[in-house]
Design an enzyme around this catalytic site. Sequence first.
Site, PDB file in Angstrom:
ATOM      1  N   SER A  61     -11.383 -18.601 -12.800  1.00  0.00           N
ATOM      2  CA  SER A  61     -12.602 -19.119 -12.174  1.00  0.00           C
ATOM      3  C   SER A  61     -12.485 -20.614 -11.937  1.00  0.00           C
ATOM      4  O   SER A  61     -11.912 -21.349 -12.748  1.00  0.00           O
ATOM      5  CB  SER A  61     -13.816 -18.853 -13.075  1.00  0.00           C
ATOM      6  OG  SER A  61     -14.066 -17.477 -13.193  1.00  0.00           O
ATOM      7  N   GLY A 110     -16.573 -17.508 -20.469  1.00  0.00           N
ATOM      8  CA  GLY A 110     -17.401 -17.107 -19.335  1.00  0.00           C
ATOM      9  C   GLY A 110     -18.236 -18.242 -18.780  1.00  0.00           C
ATOM     10  O   GLY A 110     -18.857 -18.109 -17.727  1.00  0.00           O
ATOM     11  N   GLU A 141      -9.128  -7.147   4.173  1.00  0.00           N
ATOM     12  CA  GLU A 141      -8.371  -8.232   3.552  1.00  0.00           C
ATOM     13  C   GLU A 141      -7.790  -9.170   4.600  1.00  0.00           C
ATOM     14  O   GLU A 141      -7.784 -10.396   4.411  1.00  0.00           O
ATOM     15  CB  GLU A 141      -7.263  -7.634   2.668  1.00  0.00           C
ATOM     16  CG  GLU A 141      -7.812  -7.022   1.391  1.00  0.00           C
ATOM     17  CD  GLU A 141      -6.924  -5.976   0.752  1.00  0.00           C
ATOM     18  OE1 GLU A 141      -7.421  -5.230  -0.119  1.00  0.00           O
ATOM     19  OE2 GLU A 141      -5.736  -5.898   1.132  1.00  0.00           O
ATOM     20  N   TYR A 188       0.794  -1.226   0.000  1.00  0.00           N
ATOM     21  CA  TYR A 188       0.000   0.000   0.000  1.00  0.00           C
ATOM     22  C   TYR A 188       0.830   1.280   0.000  1.00  0.00           C
ATOM     23  O   TYR A 188       0.476   2.246  -0.705  1.00  0.00           O
ATOM     24  CB  TYR A 188      -0.998  -0.025   1.158  1.00  0.00           C
ATOM     25  CG  TYR A 188      -2.207  -0.879   0.840  1.00  0.00           C
ATOM     26  CD1 TYR A 188      -3.328  -0.316   0.224  1.00  0.00           C
ATOM     27  CD2 TYR A 188      -2.230  -2.236   1.116  1.00  0.00           C
ATOM     28  CE1 TYR A 188      -4.435  -1.092  -0.095  1.00  0.00           C
ATOM     29  CE2 TYR A 188      -3.326  -3.023   0.795  1.00  0.00           C
ATOM     30  CZ  TYR A 188      -4.430  -2.450   0.193  1.00  0.00           C
ATOM     31  OH  TYR A 188      -5.514  -3.214  -0.131  1.00  0.00           O
ATOM     32  N   GLY A 229     -14.969  -2.882 -13.391  1.00  0.00           N
ATOM     33  CA  GLY A 229     -14.957  -1.601 -14.081  1.00  0.00           C
ATOM     34  C   GLY A 229     -16.239  -0.857 -13.759  1.00  0.00           C
ATOM     35  O   GLY A 229     -17.054  -1.314 -12.961  1.00  0.00           O
ATOM     36  N   TYR A 248     -13.112 -17.669  -7.749  1.00  0.00           N
ATOM     37  CA  TYR A 248     -11.915 -17.912  -8.549  1.00  0.00           C
ATOM     38  C   TYR A 248     -10.732 -18.210  -7.629  1.00  0.00           C
ATOM     39  O   TYR A 248     -10.798 -18.041  -6.410  1.00  0.00           O
ATOM     40  CB  TYR A 248     -11.594 -16.714  -9.453  1.00  0.00           C
ATOM     41  CG  TYR A 248     -11.709 -15.362  -8.781  1.00  0.00           C
ATOM     42  CD1 TYR A 248     -10.693 -14.868  -7.951  1.00  0.00           C
ATOM     43  CD2 TYR A 248     -12.841 -14.558  -8.970  1.00  0.00           C
ATOM     44  CE1 TYR A 248     -10.802 -13.642  -7.340  1.00  0.00           C
ATOM     45  CE2 TYR A 248     -12.958 -13.327  -8.360  1.00  0.00           C
ATOM     46  CZ  TYR A 248     -11.941 -12.862  -7.549  1.00  0.00           C
ATOM     47  OH  TYR A 248     -12.056 -11.642  -6.936  1.00  0.00           O
TER      48      TYR A 248
END
Length: 392
Positions: A208, A269, A138, A95, A386, A191
Amino acid sequence: MLCAEQRALITATVPLLESGGEALTTHFYELMLAEHPEVRPLFNQAHQASGDQPRALANGVLMYAKHIDRLDQLGGLVSQVINKHVALQVLPGHYPIVGSCLLRAIREVLGEAIATDEVIDAWAAAYGQLADILIGSEEKLYSATASAPGGWRGARAFRIARKVTESAEITSFYLVPEDGGEVVAHQPGQYIGLRIWVDGQEIRRNYSLSAASNGRDYRISVKREPGGVASNALHNMEEGERLELFAPAGEFILEPSDKPLVLISGGVGITPTLAMLEAAIATERQIHFIHCARNAEAHAFRETIDRLAEQHGQLKRFYCYDEHHQGHLQPDAVGLMTEDRLDAWLPADRDLDAYFLGPKPFMAAIRRQLHALGVPPEQTHYEFFGPASALN
């Protein structure tokens, strides 16, 4: 803690981020990846080249700035980022690197006249606040996974127990732990993080999980992408070869429900929807499985789905191919998925749960069509890293 003046400065930068956020984040990535090679494995260079990663970060920064006083309204964005970070093993030490490069990018792109010391100080405080939120969340996921049966923290050595060709482009890899122990359970749709070395360079990717949890192994089904460094390296690996995995993550999961279930996929997909189908088939839910492929040769898992449909009356399956060649298995439709076709293939009751995944234009079309056909927006689920507006 941000003071009122700092919040006001952050809010004032929103118009600048809306107009030039992608240029800023592109410069940020250039700085960071050039000066800190230790973080390069965390970033997909193909996504850098395409602009997807800078666009995703620009959207995240913009959403954070817009909601600096109401962080609870960021919704699933924070959860999505946290899961991506956990799957790739982003750690607290990363970070400060990101923060210093982001502040430099803000100053260098906006200029000192706009990015004054006060603005930089405000963004430093804002970034620190966000970093604390992400690091704390996290760590909770890391700890929970490590303490679960079959769980672990960090990298764990696995080997390729079996490779199965599923189509002209997709191969399944069955991965078992080298230590012979059990593996932590995953939820349908999640995933796995994977680490391999290619020409001496560390590569990390998320794939995945294409089969339901069994406690013994994991299955990923990977498309060989033209020019794809990781996918081509994987396809060239042999049974018995070693790689490393990070524990499963992801928030695009099959939620408990008794509503009719619709699983829609395009191309590769299909992988998370397979795990969802395997889990749902054990219930009494009505299931409609819709898959779109370029052609029969590119269609993976057709025999598997057909066999399940024969064995389970609750499952209906529909296939749509972009093109059909004589002598190959016949699809239910040829051409692009249209609203009329989807209307015919959906259950009559539109009070259903729909999960869909595929290329971005495909998902944008499916999302619009589902909403136009009366499926409640809150009952449509997809995974896209996104801005949601990109799928409108």
